[in-house]
Design an enzyme around this catalytic site. Structure first.
Site, short mmCIF file in Angstrom:
data_model
loop_
_atom_site.label_atom_id
_atom_site.label_comp_id
_atom_site.label_asym_id
_atom_site.label_seq_id
_atom_site.Cartn_x
_atom_site.Cartn_y
_atom_site.Cartn_z
N CYS A 48 0.86 -1.18 0.00
CA CYS A 48 0.00 0.00 0.00
C CYS A 48 0.90 1.24 0.00
O CYS A 48 1.79 1.36 0.83
CB CYS A 48 -0.89 -0.07 1.24
SG CYS A 48 -1.49 1.48 1.89
N CYS A 51 0.92 3.34 3.16
CA CYS A 51 1.53 2.50 4.20
C CYS A 51 3.06 2.52 4.05
O CYS A 51 3.78 2.60 5.05
CB CYS A 51 1.02 1.07 4.11
SG CYS A 51 -0.79 0.92 4.22
#
Length: 126
Positions: A48, A51
């Site tokens: 991600c 992330c």
């Protein structure tokens, strides 16, 4: 009576970003939240983009707050049961627990270091 769930994860290290930044997940004996300690649990995924942007911040905080606050990352794509356990609808999600193990704050999306430090301070971590 308060029930404390213990959740066991495999020890896993992964190079998250170029430059060799290690992204550590909760170790195999981690109790979440960590008893008697302010705990930040970041639930996301290694692939991600937001992330990945948080990975170096989490590593810095983990070192800077060692012994004062726990910083834990869980990849919910690898550990799908964590998404259910923590009620995750979008990643990344950061959950802060106070020293008594009660959820004190939850945020969805990228969270910068300054904002995390602010929450730590509000929870009594200097």
């Amino acid at each position: 009576m308060k029930r404390t769930m213990t959740w066991v994860l495999a020890v896993f290290m992964l190079t998250a970003l170029a430059g060799g930044t290690a992204w550590a997940e909760a170790d195999s004996t981690a109790e979440i939240p960590v008893p008697g300690m302010v705990t930040l649990v970041d639930l996301g995924a290694h692939k991600c983009i937001p992330c990945k942007m948080m990975a170096p911040i989490l590593e810095e905080l983990k070192k800077e707050y060692e012994g004062r606050a726990a910083v834990i990352f869980i990849d919910v794509w690898e550990h799908r049961e964590a998404a259910r356990r923590f009620g995750i609808r979008a990643i990344p999600t950061q959950i802060f627990y106070d020293k008594d193990g009660k959820e004190a704050f939850r945020h969805v999306g990228f969270l910068d270091k300054k904002s995390i430090v602010h929450v730590f301070r509000k929870l009594g971590v200097e």
